[in-house]
Every structure is written in structure tokens, then in C-alpha cells.
Design a protein around this motif. Structure first.
Motif, PDB file in Angstrom:
ATOM      1  N   SER A   1      45.376  45.171  42.882  1.00 30.51           N
ATOM      2  CA  SER A   1      44.486  45.213  41.710  1.00 30.51           C
ATOM      3  C   SER A   1      43.877  46.592  41.467  1.00 30.51           C
ATOM      4  CB  SER A   1      43.376  44.170  41.847  1.00 30.51           C
ATOM      5  OG  SER A   1      42.449  44.589  42.824  1.00 30.51           O
ATOM      6  N   PHE A   2      43.953  47.500  42.469  1.00 28.67           N
ATOM      7  CA  PHE A   2      43.461  48.861  42.225  1.00 28.67           C
ATOM      8  C   PHE A   2      44.308  49.551  41.156  1.00 28.67           C
ATOM      9  CE2 PHE A   2      41.849  48.958  46.853  1.00 28.67           C
ATOM     10  CZ  PHE A   2      40.629  48.428  46.462  1.00 28.67           C
TER      11      PHE A   2
ATOM     12  N   ALA B   1      46.425  41.216  47.336  1.00 30.64           N
ATOM     13  CA  ALA B   1      46.059  41.134  45.910  1.00 30.64           C
ATOM     14  C   ALA B   1      44.991  42.171  45.564  1.00 30.64           C
ATOM     15  CB  ALA B   1      45.567  39.725  45.591  1.00 30.64           C
TER      16      ALA B   1
ATOM     17  N   VAL C   1      48.935  41.094  39.926  1.00 32.83           N
ATOM     18  CA  VAL C   1      48.052  40.694  41.031  1.00 32.83           C
ATOM     19  C   VAL C   1      48.338  39.244  41.419  1.00 32.83           C
ATOM     20  CG1 VAL C   1      45.663  40.392  41.766  1.00 32.83           C
ATOM     21  CG2 VAL C   1      46.278  42.352  40.345  1.00 32.83           C
ATOM     22  N   VAL C   2      48.489  38.383  40.401  1.00 36.14           N
ATOM     23  CA  VAL C   2      48.749  36.965  40.675  1.00 36.14           C
ATOM     24  C   VAL C   2      50.103  36.800  41.361  1.00 36.14           C
ATOM     25  CG1 VAL C   2      49.185  34.730  39.595  1.00 36.14           C
ATOM     26  CG2 VAL C   2      47.256  36.120  38.835  1.00 36.14           C
TER      27      VAL C   2
ATOM     28  N   GLY D   1      47.603  45.185  36.645  1.00 36.98           N
ATOM     29  CA  GLY D   1      46.869  44.161  35.907  1.00 36.98           C
ATOM     30  C   GLY D   1      47.047  42.759  36.463  1.00 36.98           C
ATOM     31  N   LEU D   2      46.462  41.817  35.723  1.00 35.08           N
ATOM     32  CA  LEU D   2      46.370  40.416  36.151  1.00 35.08           C
ATOM     33  C   LEU D   2      47.696  39.813  36.609  1.00 35.08           C
ATOM     34  CD1 LEU D   2      44.283  37.859  35.954  1.00 35.08           C
ATOM     35  CD2 LEU D   2      45.750  37.280  34.043  1.00 35.08           C
TER      36      LEU D   2
END
Lengths: 247, 107
Positions: free
Chosen positions: B83-84, B79, B91-92, B87-88
């Protein structure tokens, strides 16, 4: 009531509503898995209206933290809103009390981000723009939470499929883009290590102490960096007083 | 959740979030915030969240597991890398997906 400005506010916040939708959905689904009913969850989301704090509170409820720790953590997480409040204070100082209360109640990261430039213009009725953006975001936030809670309660086994990890992943997605300088990196590492070492403390108090130690480390790094830049004028820093937050 | 806990948690959080948001707006611009305070505030989110993340990922006390056998640690690394760039939502999804995968592989 100025409909045109109200609608302009709605339009401006719309993309941010879409962006926050999955987050609120996850909060809704999680809140059911820690024992809230769909009604409680929706009401909670409407009344508290604070994304990261809600998610963190759920994590804390899950590990049976005390109310005091939940409130302290909420306070620390939401401290950044002090900056928004300070930045809007000048623009709204002539508005009546009830309007200032309402505008503060709905002051989230997204509402601030969407309205800050419009609010800085000396246009009469600019608060309708703010109220439009605020109600649009509020509505979509609560709606996404409601849908998440309903889905979560219809499929209780959703928690077994790593839903609690969704929260961890969401935190990672929020925090990584904010670590943009060495000072922030050091503060984050110091807080993480302290948190591991202090994790034996009761009521999850270790979290709060660890973040205070981390903030102090960052503050000392700032002092050092400023001292160095005074002796060496070539070094400039780009990070001053600028705190970008996503929720 | 029983009604009493629900009301306490909700009221407690409302009091805290509202007082922070109302602070300067309520004072009506009479007080200026010191620059130093403003600057230091940026460390708050980058310390609170990692502090919570490490405990959630590694576990507490006897259950603490800082090894590559811990699927949550591996998924958190995935994750973080995602995330680099993304977006959210991504990542989730990648976090949950890789957690399920690692749990399956390490069983």
C-alpha cells in the motif's frame, strides 16, 4: 434540465466510478457471505450508499455486534462527511429543500471530490453537474455491488479463499495513504494498541473507545505541535485542516 | 439474513449517514464549524480503521495470536508494504494472495 452540465458531471466522475468498482464488488460478495440475499445486498447498497461504512458493518455483522455498535461505528466512520457538508453548505443554500436533501443523500467522498471545484463557481444550473456526477456514481456503485453479490452467491466457497481478508486488505489500502504526519501516526498506533487491550469488551465496544482514545492522543499531539511552533517560528506545518479521504 | 435484521440495519445506517451528510447543508450555512473541530476530525479515519484492522488480524481473546506463525499477520504486513506504492486493487490481491501462500506454507 441542463443536459450538457449533467453529462459533464458524468464524464468527470467516470474515472472515480472505475476506481470504486472493485471496492463495491467486494462489498457485494462479502454481504452475501454474511447472509444477505442478492436482492437485499443490492437494495442495501442503493439505500445506504456508503462504502467504508458498508464494509465495516458487514465485518461487525459477522462478529454479531449489536445494532447500536453498527450505528455508532457508521457515525464515526462517516463523520468526515460533516466536512463536505460544511464546505457545500454555502453553495447550495439557495436551493429548494428537496434538492438539498437529494444532494446530501448522495454526498460521498467521490462525489464531493469530483464536484467541489465546479460547485464553487457561481454558474447557474451547476447542480445539474452535481446531479450528473452523483447519479453516475450511484448507478455504478450499485451495479458493481450487484455483480459482486451475484458472483459471491454463485461461488459460496469464495469465502474460504480469504474473502474476509479482502476487507482487511482494503482497510489497509485506505488508511495507510492517510497517515501523513507524526500526529496521525501516533493516533493510529494508540488506537491500535487500545483496540487490542479493549478487545475483550462486549459488542465490539472496544473499537469505539479505542478510536476515541486515538483521536484524543492526536488532539494532544496537535496542541503540543502548535505550542512548539509558536515558540519556534521556523517550524511550519503542512497538515492543517486538510483531510484527504479515499473510499 | 432475516427481514427484520435487514430492515433495522439498513434504516439505522441510513439515519446515521444521512444526518451526517445533511448536517450543514440542512442548516443552510447558518453555523460555522470551529477550526479545532475540523482539524481534529482528520484523526477519525486513521484511528477507527487501524482499531478494526488489528482485531481482525490478531483475533480476539483466547484466539489472539501475535506471532509470525499467524498467516493473517504476515499477509497484513505484505498488504501494508504494497500500500506504500500501489492502490486498492493491488493491495487486496496481494493481501489475499500472500494469505493463501502463508496458510499453505505454515500448515
Amino acid at each position: 434540465m441542463n443536459n450538457q452540465l449533467f453529462r459533464a458531471g458524468l464524464r468527470t466522475i467516470a474515472p472515480l466510478c472505475l476506481g470504486a468498482f472493485p471496492f463495491s464488488f467486494i462489498v457485494g460478495a462479502m454481504s452475501v457471505s454474511v447472509g444477505m440475499t442478492v436482492t437485499q445486498s443490492t437494495l442495501w447498497s442503493f439505500l445506504v450508499f456508503a462504502g467504508s461504512s458498508q464494509m465495516i458493518a458487514l465485518g461487525l455483522i459477522q462478529i454479531s455486534a449489536s445494532l447500536l455498535v453498527i450505528m455508532l461505528t457508521t457515525f464515526i466512520i462517516n463523520l468526515r462527511h460533516v466536512l463536505y457538508s460544511a464546505s457545500l453548505a454555502e453553495q447550495v443554500k439557495n436551493y429548494p429543500f428537496y434538492l438539498r436533501v437529494l444532494m446530501s443523500y448522495g454526498l460521498t467522498d467521490e462525489v464531493y471530490a469530483a464536484t467541489v471545484s465546479e460547485m464553487s463557481h457561481q454558474k447557474t444550473g451547476r447542480h445539474y453537474f452535481y446531479l450528473g456526477a452523483m447519479s453516475g456514481f450511484w448507478f455504478s456503485w450499485v451495479l458493481a455491488n450487484f455483480i459482486g453479490a451475484s458472483v459471491g452467491s454463485s461461488f459460496p466457497e469464495i469465502a474460504e479463499y480469504g474473502l474476509d481478508f479482502a476487507m482487511v486488505a482494503a482497510f489497509i489500502a485506505i488508511v495507510i495513504p492517510q497517515i501523513k504526519s507524526n500526529e496521525c501516526l501516533v493516533a493510529a498506533l494508540v488506537a491500535s494498541i487500545s483496540s487490542i487491550l479493549l478487545s475483550v469488551l462486549p459488542y465490539s465496544l472496544g473499537l469505539i473507545i479505542a478510536s476515541i482514545i486515538g483521536v484524543y492522543a492526536g488532539y494532544r499531539m496537535d496542541l503540543n505541535a502548535e505550542k512548539e511552533s509558536r515558540t519556534d517560528p521556523d517550524i511550519s506545518f503542512n497538515d492543517v485542516g486538510h483531510n484527504e479521504v479515499t473510499e | 439474513m432475516d427481514i427484520q435484521t435487514f430492515i433495522l440495519v439498513t434504516l439505522g445506517m441510513i439515519v446515521v449517514t444521512f444526518s451526517v451528510r445533511f448536517s450543514f447543508i440542512g442548516l443552510g450555512n447558518r453555523i460555522k464549524m470551529p477550526e479545532r473541530f475540523k482539524k481534529t476530525l482528520r484523526f477519525v479515519p486513521v484511528t477507527v480503521l487501524p482499531a478494526i484492522i488489528v482485531v481482525e488480524v490478531l483475533g480476539v481473546g483466547e484466539q489472539m495470536s501475535f506471532s509470525l506463525q499467524n498467516p493473517r499477520l504476515l499477509a497484513a504486513l505484505v498488504a501494508t508494504i504494497v500500500s506504500f506504492r500501489y492502490g486498492l486493487a493491488w493491495v487486496v490481491l496481494s493481501g489475499i494472495g500472500s494469505l493463501l501462500l502463508f496458510q499453505f506454507l505454515l500448515l
